[in-house]
Design an enzyme around this catalytic site. Structure first.
Site, PDB file in Angstrom:
ATOM      1  N   ASP A  16      16.952  24.818  17.889  1.00  0.00           N
ATOM      2  CA  ASP A  16      17.029  25.121  19.319  1.00  0.00           C
ATOM      3  C   ASP A  16      17.612  23.904  20.033  1.00  0.00           C
ATOM      4  O   ASP A  16      18.106  22.960  19.388  1.00  0.00           O
ATOM      5  CB  ASP A  16      15.663  25.561  19.864  1.00  0.00           C
ATOM      6  N   HIS A  17      17.563  23.933  21.373  1.00  0.00           N
ATOM      7  CA  HIS A  17      18.142  22.830  22.156  1.00  0.00           C
ATOM      8  C   HIS A  17      17.498  21.482  21.818  1.00  0.00           C
ATOM      9  O   HIS A  17      18.179  20.466  21.765  1.00  0.00           O
ATOM     10  CB  HIS A  17      17.987  23.125  23.653  1.00  0.00           C
ATOM     11  N   CYS A  50      13.256  22.185  15.652  1.00  0.00           N
ATOM     12  CA  CYS A  50      12.969  22.323  17.076  1.00  0.00           C
ATOM     13  C   CYS A  50      12.299  21.018  17.511  1.00  0.00           C
ATOM     14  O   CYS A  50      12.450  19.997  16.844  1.00  0.00           O
ATOM     15  CB  CYS A  50      12.139  23.573  17.367  1.00  0.00           C
ATOM     16  N   THR A  82       9.105  20.188  17.614  1.00  0.00           N
ATOM     17  CA  THR A  82       8.018  19.807  16.698  1.00  0.00           C
ATOM     18  C   THR A  82       8.174  20.362  15.294  1.00  0.00           C
ATOM     19  O   THR A  82       7.478  19.922  14.377  1.00  0.00           O
ATOM     20  CB  THR A  82       6.680  20.341  17.235  1.00  0.00           C
ATOM     21  N   HIS A 111       4.081  22.403  -5.001  1.00  0.00           N
ATOM     22  CA  HIS A 111       2.927  23.313  -4.967  1.00  0.00           C
ATOM     23  C   HIS A 111       3.223  24.628  -4.245  1.00  0.00           C
ATOM     24  O   HIS A 111       2.654  25.661  -4.593  1.00  0.00           O
ATOM     25  CB  HIS A 111       1.733  22.648  -4.262  1.00  0.00           C
ATOM     26  N   ARG A 127      -0.257  27.464 -12.066  1.00  0.00           N
ATOM     27  CA  ARG A 127      -1.329  27.932 -11.175  1.00  0.00           C
ATOM     28  C   ARG A 127      -0.827  28.114  -9.737  1.00  0.00           C
ATOM     29  O   ARG A 127      -1.345  28.945  -8.990  1.00  0.00           O
ATOM     30  CB  ARG A 127      -2.509  26.956 -11.204  1.00  0.00           C
ATOM     31  N   HIS A 128       0.215  27.367  -9.385  1.00  0.00           N
ATOM     32  CA  HIS A 128       0.740  27.478  -8.025  1.00  0.00           C
ATOM     33  C   HIS A 128       1.477  28.808  -7.826  1.00  0.00           C
ATOM     34  O   HIS A 128       1.435  29.401  -6.751  1.00  0.00           O
ATOM     35  CB  HIS A 128       1.660  26.301  -7.710  1.00  0.00           C
TER      36      HIS A 128
HETATM   37  C1  RB5 Z   1      11.128  23.440  23.309  1.00  0.00           C
HETATM   38  O1  RB5 Z   1      10.834  22.671  24.438  1.00  0.00           O
HETATM   39  C2  RB5 Z   1       9.985  23.350  22.305  1.00  0.00           C
HETATM   40  O2  RB5 Z   1       8.914  24.106  22.728  1.00  0.00           O
HETATM   41  C3  RB5 Z   1      10.473  23.779  20.935  1.00  0.00           C
HETATM   42  O3  RB5 Z   1      11.551  23.007  20.565  1.00  0.00           O
HETATM   43  C4  RB5 Z   1       9.483  23.661  19.779  1.00  0.00           C
HETATM   44  O4  RB5 Z   1       8.896  22.392  19.753  1.00  0.00           O
HETATM   45  C5  RB5 Z   1       8.525  24.731  19.630  1.00  0.00           C
HETATM   46  O5  RB5 Z   1       7.727  24.746  18.674  1.00  0.00           O
END
Ligand code: RB5
Length: 154
Positions: free
Chosen positions: A17-18, A74, A76, A107, A141-142
């Protein structure tokens, strides 16, 4: 186990994403310079977009056997991870360091790596990318445990 087959090309599908755009551009350039084939599923600039749209594009490339593995970026990695894991045959994980990435391959046989541009810098992200491609699944096992997950997916 779905979706990789012997005919799947060793191609990485990238999607972001951005928030992930700049890191994705850096990683694509680095991946190409290290000999990887890349499919760029967008986004194409830093204008605000919705991360699930790009997760879908990358997942489709893997499920259609046009790419072996995917990288989703993204802010996070978490939103991308949630979106990708809705799909049977996709095993995605947030990868914030190399050790985590190695174990996720050994795993969990991950086929999608999710990165957070607000968490990892380019150097760590690229180290994770290399570990993602260089580490084999342990099986045994995995595999039995992954089969149970697939059997539980509606
Ligand atoms: C965008 O601001 C943010 O929410 C997205 O990039 C991401 O972190 C969502 O999980």
């Amino acid at each position: 186990m779905m979706p990789s087959t012997s005919s799947t090309p060793r191609i990485i599908a990238f999607g972001c994403d951005h928030a992930g755009f700049l890191l994705q551009q850096q990683l694509i350039a680095k991946a190409k310079s290290h000999g990887f084939d890349v499919i760029d599923c967008g986004t194409t600039d830093q204008a605000s977009v919705d991360y699930p749209d790009f997760a879908e594009r990358v997942v489709d490339k893997i499920l259609q056997h046009q790419a072996e593995k995917g990288v989703l970026i993204c802010g996070t990695g978490i939103g991308m991870n949630i979106a990708a894991n809705r799909h049977r045959g996709i095993r995605a994980a947030c990868c914030y360091d190399v050790n985590q990435t190695v174990i996720a391959r050994q795993h969990n046989d991950i086929n999608v790596m999710c990165l957070g541009s607000r968490i990892s810098d380019e150097a760590i992200a690229f180290d994770c990318l290399m570990a993602f491609f260089q580490t084999d699944f342990d099986g045994g096992r995995h595999q039995k445990r992954l089969d149970k997950i697939d059997n539980n997916v509606a």
